[in-house]
Design a protein around this motif. Sequence first.
Motif, short mmCIF file in Angstrom:
data_model
loop_
_atom_site.label_atom_id
_atom_site.label_comp_id
_atom_site.label_asym_id
_atom_site.label_seq_id
_atom_site.Cartn_x
_atom_site.Cartn_y
_atom_site.Cartn_z
N VAL A 1 -5.03 12.64 -2.91
CA VAL A 1 -4.50 11.64 -2.42
C VAL A 1 -4.47 10.35 -3.69
O VAL A 1 -4.24 8.91 -2.67
CB VAL A 1 -4.77 11.02 -1.08
N ASP B 1 -2.82 8.66 -6.25
CA ASP B 1 -2.53 7.83 -6.91
C ASP B 1 -1.73 7.45 -5.72
O ASP B 1 -1.67 6.30 -5.83
CB ASP B 1 -1.16 8.98 -7.29
N LEU B 2 -1.53 8.21 -3.78
CA LEU B 2 -1.09 7.13 -3.31
C LEU B 2 -2.13 5.64 -2.91
O LEU B 2 -2.19 4.96 -2.75
CB LEU B 2 -1.77 7.79 -1.72
N GLU C 1 -4.86 -5.53 -5.37
CA GLU C 1 -4.16 -6.54 -4.95
C GLU C 1 -5.57 -7.40 -3.43
O GLU C 1 -5.26 -6.88 -2.85
CB GLU C 1 -2.98 -5.70 -4.60
N LEU D 1 1.43 -1.41 0.24
CA LEU D 1 0.08 -0.07 -0.63
C LEU D 1 1.17 1.44 0.03
O LEU D 1 0.80 1.73 -0.94
CB LEU D 1 -0.77 -0.05 1.12
N TYR E 1 3.34 0.60 -3.61
CA TYR E 1 3.39 1.20 -5.08
C TYR E 1 2.95 2.94 -4.61
O TYR E 1 2.91 2.94 -5.48
CB TYR E 1 2.47 -0.35 -5.25
N GLY E 2 1.85 2.83 -3.72
CA GLY E 2 1.22 4.37 -3.54
C GLY E 2 2.28 5.40 -3.40
O GLY E 2 2.01 6.40 -4.33
N GLY F 1 -1.16 -2.22 -6.20
CA GLY F 1 -0.08 -2.74 -5.46
C GLY F 1 0.54 -3.63 -6.81
O GLY F 1 0.65 -3.37 -8.34
N SER F 2 1.20 -4.95 -6.77
CA SER F 2 1.79 -5.34 -7.90
C SER F 2 1.39 -5.83 -9.35
O SER F 2 1.91 -6.33 -10.22
CB SER F 2 2.87 -6.83 -7.86
N TYR G 1 -2.59 3.44 -6.59
CA TYR G 1 -1.34 2.35 -6.90
C TYR G 1 -0.75 1.70 -5.09
O TYR G 1 -0.40 0.91 -5.26
CB TYR G 1 0.04 3.39 -7.56
N GLY G 2 -1.79 2.38 -4.19
CA GLY G 2 -1.16 1.27 -3.55
C GLY G 2 -2.27 -0.19 -3.35
O GLY G 2 -1.49 -0.56 -2.82
N LEU G 3 -3.57 0.27 -3.52
CA LEU G 3 -4.56 -0.89 -3.36
C LEU G 3 -4.11 -1.46 -4.41
O LEU G 3 -3.80 -2.59 -4.27
CB LEU G 3 -5.96 -0.26 -3.86
#
Lengths: 206, 206
Positions: free
Chosen positions: B192, B194-195, B154, A195, A198-199, B202-203, B198-200
């Motif tokens: 927030v 992108d946080l 993810e 989280l 990547y975040g 993930g890969s 991309y955070g959720l």
Amino acid sequence: MNQLSFLDHLKTPRTARGRKTQAKIIQAAEIEFGERGYHEASITSITQRAKVALGTFYVYFESKEELFRALVIYMGKLARATIAEKIGKAPDRITAERRGIEAFIEFTRANKNNYRIIGEAQFVAEDAYREYYRVFAEAYRDNLKMSAEKGEIEAGHEEERAWALIGMNVFLGMNYGLWDETKSASEIAAAVGDLITYGLKGSKGS
Amino acid sequence: MNQLSFLDHLKTPRTARGRKTQAKIIQAAEIEFGERGYHEASITSITQRAKVALGTFYVYFESKEELFRALVIYMGKLARATIAEKIGKAPDRITAERRGIEAFIEFTRANKNNYRIIGEAQFVAEDAYREYYRVFAEAYRDNLKMSAEKGEIEAGHEEERAWALIGMNVFLGMNYGLWDETKSASEIAAAVGDLITYGLKGSKGS
């Protein structure tokens, strides 16, 4: 780590003995306010815990409220110093964030009065409460900016991201520090690793 | 949205009139507890605000503490319902998260007493405080699991990620809902974005 340096904002006693006494009062206050709450806490009980005379209290603090405010500032500095020590020379921001969460959960487990004291500040000394988090947010924002300049994370909106990340830390600390200690702090930090990783990297990818 | 349904946990008055009276008392309690704090709040003042007789109060609630606990549950349900309404038929979890942050900041701006009341619950009714967040965390975790099953985000560590995301929301709400209203709620949610996105993911990438 010299905890006495956290008391810089107070009238600094001239002698080492004086500084030690002041620190003993603050540490006794942490237990008293944490266990009994602000309104029930008494100066007499704090001086008894600290093993100092009642008159000595007034050499260092004007009132229970002044002591409480000093304690809130002290706890903020202690938390930041503990986290900074653990983050140490992290090779990059992502590693620093994960170590920071781990350190904060450990800090919470070791300082269970912290949430009660800071939470109560919201009512007893709201300006001290806001200041507590404002200082955290500014330091966090500056760290994110530096990391963005180095290209480690995506740039932009550092202030908003700082508040979001502080909230993450505070709530992970609350649940896994105070209420549910079944997993280790490093397991929790690893669980939210993606989280954060990547975040923060965002469109810069991994 | 029928706010009366939030009172299901109480003795439900048999008549529509009774349910309306009960709701009026809770809404008056929100103002009284929010403005004066739990200890200063009085049942007399609450009944005056609600424009009901003092005796009427005891038809619905046994004590100030029972009313306070009912209010904490009510505010949790109100917050979740407000957010759910705003999220509506979001096409995916990422959109839902961003709309959720926007809705929560707007909710905070419109319900400024919320933080004081929930914050004070930590001291007045700690079990209600824990329950308040536990319910949020479970709903959040289940939503994340469903989204992971659909392949939108993810998979794994949904509980820890739920606590992290709740913390984000609470702290963004505190700073931008209560202390700094210079930007719109949607600007904060976008900042927030992108946080979270991309955070959720993930890969799984974007």
